[in-house]
Enzyme design. Structure first.
Site, short mmCIF file in Angstrom:
data_model
loop_
_atom_site.label_atom_id
_atom_site.label_comp_id
_atom_site.label_asym_id
_atom_site.label_seq_id
_atom_site.Cartn_x
_atom_site.Cartn_y
_atom_site.Cartn_z
N TYR A 4 0.98 -1.31 0.29
CA TYR A 4 -0.06 -0.21 0.28
C TYR A 4 0.94 1.16 -0.08
O TYR A 4 1.72 1.45 0.09
CB TYR A 4 -0.76 0.01 1.21
CG TYR A 4 -2.15 -1.29 1.30
CD1 TYR A 4 -2.38 -1.58 -0.17
CD2 TYR A 4 -2.57 -0.86 2.38
CE1 TYR A 4 -3.47 -2.94 0.48
CE2 TYR A 4 -3.76 -2.19 2.69
CZ TYR A 4 -3.99 -3.13 1.17
OH TYR A 4 -5.03 -3.83 1.83
N PHE B 169 -16.00 -1.08 -3.72
CA PHE B 169 -15.10 -0.09 -4.22
C PHE B 169 -16.45 1.00 -4.42
O PHE B 169 -16.34 2.11 -5.15
CB PHE B 169 -15.06 0.21 -5.46
CG PHE B 169 -13.49 -0.49 -5.39
CD1 PHE B 169 -12.06 -0.03 -6.69
CD2 PHE B 169 -13.13 -1.57 -4.99
CE1 PHE B 169 -11.49 0.06 -6.33
CE2 PHE B 169 -11.49 -1.78 -5.23
CZ PHE B 169 -10.85 -1.25 -6.22
N GLY B 170 -16.87 1.81 -3.70
CA GLY B 170 -17.83 2.47 -3.27
C GLY B 170 -18.65 2.56 -4.13
O GLY B 170 -20.78 3.57 -3.88
#
Length: 345
Positions: free
Chosen positions: A53, A237-238
């Site tokens: 990340y 993913f929203g």
């Protein structure tokens, strides 16, 4: 906030876990620390990160998320925070990570753990996870196993032996896997029992209203082997937050990063998301509250990993921990699922 034990361990984690993959890409260090502070104040004691990340992964940002967390973690009472991180697996072409040799072998595991410990500014990692399998497995939206893509792999028994050394050395406490299959879960568990090596306690896979593949064989594997699911992407993913249904969603991972969310660009995904948003409206909930509460309600979920780019989003997501779905709500959800079964597997 409720707390659950993971697998057969003594790790007691909040039912909401703070995911951090936006730290260093979409979030500054100040915003990251603000999110961490708020989450802890709300009873969240579980933080998930990875050496890879932030996302999307790039050489320029590799390891920044752990670094941001480390700058915050050094000021915390360490035994009150459960920290999970991950080692990358093979086959993804990350040339900037350990010269591109990314097999989950002894040298890579030892180096990855030491590097994560330095970035996190801690002496130990509570839960160390294999981000994706060393062997070939269809992942991240791929759904068909292709024997032609088989590659050389480090035997699972050898991987477990290295993790055993690290647990005995006190550098990690427990082991987990991610983006795994039923075969992987059962094989890791079987070999650990047979060889007296550390048993996995968690699997971190995608799970949400658009992707309930876990409900079948994966759920059985976890039940039989006493492994807890750490569910990532509870909002797809929203898409399940309702922001795409409402119109222009603004700056999101799907709009910012091309080809980063292929599984959520498949046919009928938007129709299904709209249908779930209508269910939420019918019962006086936000779409995000409905989606996160559904994931929380599953018996196999040890913790639901949420992520946010703004503090307001984070507040809404954590508030979902207060919502309990009624039988009527679950029936309405199942009706939508029957009409749109797993559009984003």
């Amino acid at each position: 906030m409720q707390y659950h034990s993971l697998g057969e361990s003594n790790l007691s984690v909040s039912e909401i876990c703070l995911g951090t993959m936006t730290f260093g890409q979409q979030n500054t260090i100040e915003e990251a620390h603000q999110q961490l502070d708020y989450a802890i104040d709300q009873g969240v004691n579980f933080i998930d990160t990875a050496e890879m990340y932030p996302v999307p992964p790039r050489a320029e940002t590799y390891g920044i998320t752990e670094t941001y967390i480390g700058e915050w973690l050094k000021h915390q009472q360490r035994d009150r925070v459960i920290v999970a991180t991950k080692i990358i697996g093979a086959g993804r072409g990350f040339k900037w990570v350990r010269s591109g040799n990314n097999h989950v072998d002894q040298s890579n595991i030892l180096q990855a753990v030491d590097d994560s410990l330095k970035r996190l500014q801690t002496d130990y990692i509570d839960l160390y996870q294999i981000h994706w399998s060393d062997r070939y497995v269809p992942i991240f939206g791929q759904t068909v196993f292709d024997p032609e893509r088989e590659r050389g792999t480090v035997p699972i028994s050898e991987q477990l032996a290295v993790f055993d050394e690290l647990i005995k050395a006190g550098k990690i406490r427990y082991l987990g896997v991610s983006n795994e299959t039923p075969w992987g879960i059962t094989t890791f568990s079987y070999l650990a029992k047979q060889l007296g090596l550390p048993k996995i306690i968690t699997v971190q896979n995608a799970y949400n209203l658009l992707n309930r593949v876990f409900d079948s064989a994966l759920a059985e594997a976890c039940y039989r082997e006493k492994v807890s699911l750490l569910a990532y992407s509870p909002l797809g993913f929203g898409l399940l937050s309702g922001k795409y249904v409402q119109g222009d969603p603004g700056q999101t991972r799907i709009t910012l990063f091309d080809r980063f969310a292929q599984r959520y660009l498949k046919p009928r995904v938007n129709e299904a998301a709209e249908a779930y948003a209508k269910v939420a409206q019918r019962f006086g909930l936000s779409p995000a509250e409905l989606a996160i509460s559904f994931v929380r309600s599953r018996w196999f979920v040890g913790s639901t990993i949420i992520g946010a780019t703004t503090l307001e989003q984070l507040k809404e997501n954590i508030n979902a921990a207060q919502v309990e779905l009624t039988p009527e709500m679950l029936k309405a959800i199942d009706e939508v699922f029957t009409a749109f079964p797993n559009p984003a597997p």
